[in-house]
Design an enzyme around this catalytic site. Structure first.
Site: not given
Ligand code: IDP
Ligand code: MG
Length: 139
Positions: A93, A114, A117, A51, A87, A11, A104, A59, A128
Site C-alpha cells: 500500500t 498510490n 487498486h 470504500y 496484489r 487511480k 506502486r 484518512f 467490486e
Molecule cells: P490497499 O489499497 O493496498 O488494499 P487499504 O488499506 O485497503 O490498501 O487502503 C485503501 C486505500 O486507502 C489505499 O490504497 C490508499 O489509497 C488509502 N490509504 C490507506 N492507508 C492510508 C493512509 O494511512 N493515509 C492516506 N491514505 C491511505
Molecule cells: Mg484494500
C-alpha cells in the site's frame, strides 16, 4: 470459490500523470487478460460506498476526495490466482515499502496517492467488479 478474476482501478493520480499505457502494458505482460475496462469518474457517493470498510479511518475524507477528483480506469482482470498475483504485481500500500519493479514502486507517490487498486479477496473482486460493470460489459 476462486474465480480467477480480480478488479483494479488506475487511480486519478496515475491517469493525471499519463501512466495508463505503461501500467496496462505491465498488467498485460504479467499475463492478465482484460475482461472489462472503462474510463470513468466516481461520484462522492460512489467512493463512500466503494470504500465503506474504511469509513471510520482517519484518512477516509482524504481518500474520497482523492478518488473522486478525476477519471480512473476501472477494469476486471483474469488470470489463474488473479487476486494474489495482482496484489504481488502492485506492491505494498505504501510505495516506500513496495518491492522493486512493482506498479506502486514505479508509479505511486505516497501511501494515499498510490496509483492503483487491487481487490484483496475473490469475494471482494466479485463485489467490486459488479459495482462498476454490468454483465453485458464483461468479456
Ligand atoms: P490497499 O489499497 O493496498 O488494499 P487499504 O488499506 O485497503 O490498501 O487502503 C485503501 C486505500 O486507502 C489505499 O490504497 C490508499 O489509497 C488509502 N490509504 C490507506 N492507508 C492510508 C493512509 O494511512 N493515509 C492516506 N491514505 C491511505
Ligand atoms: Mg484494500
Amino acid at each position: 470459490m476462486a474465480t480467477n478474476r480480480t478488479f483494479t482501478m488506475l487511480k486519478p493520480d496515475a491517469v493525471e500523470k499519463g501512466h495508463i499505457g505503461a501500467i496496462l502494458e505491465k498488467i498485460s505482460a504479467s499475463g492478465f487478460r482484460i475482461v472489462a475496462m472503462k474510463l470513468t469518474q466516481m461520484t462522492k457517493a460512489d467512493a463512500e460506498e466503494f470504500y465503506a470498510i474504511h469509513s471510520e479511518r482517519p484518512f477516509f475524507g482524504e481518500l474520497v476526495e482523492y478518488m473522486t477528483r478525476g477519471p480512473i480506469v476501472a477494469a476486471i482482470l483474469e488470470k489463474e490466482n488473479a487476486v494474489e498475483d495482482f496484489r504481488t504485481l502492485i506492491g505494498a500500500t505504501n510505495p516506500a515499502d513496495a518491492a522493486e519493479g512493482t506498479i506502486r514502486k514505479l508509479y505511486a507517490a505516497s501511501i494515499g496517492e498510490n496509483a492503483v487498486h487491487g481487490s484483496d479477496s475473490d469475494e471482494n473482486a466479485a463485489i467490486e467488479g459488479a459495482f462498476h460493470f454490468a454483465g453485458r460489459d464483461m468479456f
